[in-house]
Design a protein around this motif. Structure first.
Motif, PDB file in Angstrom:
ATOM      1  N   VAL A  19       4.365   5.309   6.938  1.00  0.00           N
ATOM      2  CA  VAL A  19       4.043   6.178   8.067  1.00  0.00           C
ATOM      3  C   VAL A  19       5.216   7.082   8.400  1.00  0.00           C
ATOM      4  O   VAL A  19       5.048   8.280   8.654  1.00  0.00           O
ATOM      5  CB  VAL A  19       3.640   5.334   9.298  1.00  0.00           C
ATOM      6  CG1 VAL A  19       3.404   6.210  10.500  1.00  0.00           C
ATOM      7  CG2 VAL A  19       2.420   4.507   8.972  1.00  0.00           C
ATOM      8  N   MET A  20       6.436   6.541   8.403  1.00  0.00           N
ATOM      9  CA  MET A  20       7.609   7.345   8.746  1.00  0.00           C
ATOM     10  C   MET A  20       7.847   8.443   7.717  1.00  0.00           C
ATOM     11  O   MET A  20       8.234   9.561   8.059  1.00  0.00           O
ATOM     12  CB  MET A  20       8.855   6.463   8.876  1.00  0.00           C
ATOM     13  CG  MET A  20       8.895   5.652  10.142  1.00  0.00           C
ATOM     14  SD  MET A  20       8.707   6.636  11.642  1.00  0.00           S
ATOM     15  CE  MET A  20      10.188   7.602  11.625  1.00  0.00           C
ATOM     16  N   GLY A  21       7.624   8.142   6.444  1.00  0.00           N
ATOM     17  CA  GLY A  21       7.777   9.163   5.414  1.00  0.00           C
ATOM     18  C   GLY A  21       6.802  10.303   5.614  1.00  0.00           C
ATOM     19  O   GLY A  21       7.161  11.479   5.486  1.00  0.00           O
ATOM     20  N   LYS A  22       5.577   9.992   5.950  1.00  0.00           N
ATOM     21  CA  LYS A  22       4.580  11.031   6.216  1.00  0.00           C
ATOM     22  C   LYS A  22       4.946  11.810   7.468  1.00  0.00           C
ATOM     23  O   LYS A  22       4.764  13.023   7.529  1.00  0.00           O
ATOM     24  CB  LYS A  22       3.197  10.402   6.375  1.00  0.00           C
ATOM     25  CG  LYS A  22       2.634   9.888   5.080  1.00  0.00           C
ATOM     26  CD  LYS A  22       1.257   9.320   5.303  1.00  0.00           C
ATOM     27  CE  LYS A  22       0.702   8.815   3.993  1.00  0.00           C
ATOM     28  NZ  LYS A  22      -0.638   8.295   4.136  1.00  0.00           N
ATOM     29  N   PHE A  23       5.465  11.134   8.478  1.00  0.00           N
ATOM     30  CA  PHE A  23       5.862  11.786   9.719  1.00  0.00           C
ATOM     31  C   PHE A  23       7.013  12.752   9.465  1.00  0.00           C
ATOM     32  O   PHE A  23       7.054  13.848  10.004  1.00  0.00           O
ATOM     33  CB  PHE A  23       6.249  10.728  10.757  1.00  0.00           C
ATOM     34  CG  PHE A  23       6.596  11.292  12.092  1.00  0.00           C
ATOM     35  CD1 PHE A  23       5.604  11.816  12.904  1.00  0.00           C
ATOM     36  CD2 PHE A  23       7.909  11.307  12.527  1.00  0.00           C
ATOM     37  CE1 PHE A  23       5.928  12.353  14.144  1.00  0.00           C
ATOM     38  CE2 PHE A  23       8.231  11.834  13.758  1.00  0.00           C
ATOM     39  CZ  PHE A  23       7.239  12.359  14.575  1.00  0.00           C
ATOM     40  N   MET A  24       7.974  12.353   8.620  1.00  0.00           N
ATOM     41  CA  MET A  24       9.119  13.210   8.332  1.00  0.00           C
ATOM     42  C   MET A  24       8.723  14.431   7.523  1.00  0.00           C
ATOM     43  O   MET A  24       9.393  15.465   7.577  1.00  0.00           O
ATOM     44  CB  MET A  24      10.215  12.418   7.605  1.00  0.00           C
ATOM     45  CG  MET A  24      10.841  11.326   8.469  1.00  0.00           C
ATOM     46  SD  MET A  24      11.444  11.910  10.060  1.00  0.00           S
ATOM     47  CE  MET A  24      12.856  12.849   9.546  1.00  0.00           C
ATOM     48  N   ASP A  42       0.844  -1.181   0.000  1.00  0.00           N
ATOM     49  CA  ASP A  42       0.000   0.000   0.000  1.00  0.00           C
ATOM     50  C   ASP A  42       0.884   1.238   0.000  1.00  0.00           C
ATOM     51  O   ASP A  42       1.780   1.381   0.831  1.00  0.00           O
ATOM     52  CB  ASP A  42      -0.905  -0.027   1.231  1.00  0.00           C
ATOM     53  CG  ASP A  42      -1.906   1.104   1.230  1.00  0.00           C
ATOM     54  OD1 ASP A  42      -2.012   1.803   0.204  1.00  0.00           O
ATOM     55  OD2 ASP A  42      -2.590   1.288   2.252  1.00  0.00           O
ATOM     56  N   ASP A  43       0.653   2.177  -0.946  1.00  0.00           N
ATOM     57  CA  ASP A  43       1.461   3.390  -1.021  1.00  0.00           C
ATOM     58  C   ASP A  43       1.275   4.285   0.191  1.00  0.00           C
ATOM     59  O   ASP A  43       2.154   5.064   0.541  1.00  0.00           O
ATOM     60  CB  ASP A  43       1.119   4.178  -2.292  1.00  0.00           C
ATOM     61  CG  ASP A  43       1.510   3.421  -3.553  1.00  0.00           C
ATOM     62  OD1 ASP A  43       2.463   2.612  -3.464  1.00  0.00           O
ATOM     63  OD2 ASP A  43       0.876   3.624  -4.599  1.00  0.00           O
ATOM     64  N   ASP A  44       0.127   4.202   0.834  1.00  0.00           N
ATOM     65  CA  ASP A  44      -0.139   5.016   2.019  1.00  0.00           C
ATOM     66  C   ASP A  44       0.429   4.395   3.291  1.00  0.00           C
ATOM     67  O   ASP A  44       0.227   4.918   4.380  1.00  0.00           O
ATOM     68  CB  ASP A  44      -1.649   5.218   2.194  1.00  0.00           C
ATOM     69  CG  ASP A  44      -2.232   6.041   1.062  1.00  0.00           C
ATOM     70  OD1 ASP A  44      -1.488   6.867   0.496  1.00  0.00           O
ATOM     71  OD2 ASP A  44      -3.420   5.859   0.743  1.00  0.00           O
ATOM     72  N   ALA A  45       1.138   3.291   3.178  1.00  0.00           N
ATOM     73  CA  ALA A  45       1.639   2.588   4.355  1.00  0.00           C
ATOM     74  C   ALA A  45       2.936   3.174   4.888  1.00  0.00           C
ATOM     75  O   ALA A  45       3.414   2.773   5.924  1.00  0.00           O
ATOM     76  CB  ALA A  45       1.840   1.112   4.032  1.00  0.00           C
TER      77      ALA A  45
END
Length: 197
Positions: A177-182, A172-175
């Motif tokens: 989490v760390m990239g979104k957090f950064m 899943d591309d939305d998986a």
């Protein structure tokens, strides 16, 4: 004055003394009545008594003797094969036959790793299941001793490995989490600078 005494008493005595003991009601059974205890409701102490009782010690000794006899027999067979080339050849032929059967069984599942454009492993999975070449979890015999709370029981193999899409690797591309957090801490600035170049 009495309030001060209550405050002093509550500080001196632990809170456990504040509980009031209530007499328990005892249920009386008629004379000669024996309460039925389920044999399945044994505690760990009952298990320990069984293990360390004379009967348990005897059972353990018999089990250890059986294990020892089986190991000695296996060792005797190994020594016999080492000393007799004909028996060694026979043994190696049996091992090779078992390996060949296992390789054939494993090759049936090659469709799981096929990665052609537009290929759906479900078609081969359904075809092989209809031909009787593969057996899935719902078709397998289940262990009756593991039936609990509506479960049909356990099977001897991992059933997820018998499904068509196990090795397809969907992510899943939305998986991330760390990239979104950064991105909260300046990841967007780095992305903008990268896009400007």
């Amino acid at each position: 004055m009495s309030g001060l005494l209550l405050l002093a008493a509550s500080l001196i005595f632990p809170p456990a003394f504040g509980f009031v003991l209530v007499p328990r009601t005892i249920t009386h059974f008629p004379v000669g009545h024996r309460q039925q205890v389920s044999p399945h409701l044994m505690s760990i102490f009952d298990d320990l008594k069984l293990i360390f009782s004379e009967e348990g010690k005897k059972n353990r000794a018999e089990y250890e003797e059986r294990e020892r006899a089986e190991m000695e027999e296996a060792q005797r067979q190994i020594m016999e094969r080492r000393n007799n080339p004909e028996k060694m050849e026979e043994y190696e032929a049996e091992v090779m036959a078992k390996r060949r059967v296992l390789a054939e069984d494993k090759s049936v599942w090659d469709f799981q790793t096929k990665t052609e454009e537009g290929y759906d492993p479900l078609t081969d999975w359904e075809r092989l299941r209809a031909e009787g070449k593969i057996t899935v979890g719902s078709d397998m015999e289940r262990d009756k001793g593991s039936e609990r709370l509506g479960s049909e029981g356990l099977v001897e193999v991992r059933t997820d490995e018998l499904l068509p899409y196990i090795d397809q690797g969907y992510v899943d591309d939305d998986a991330d989490v760390m990239g979104k957090f950064m991105n909260i801490f300046g990841g967007k600035k780095a992305q903008k600078a990268k896009n400007d170049e």
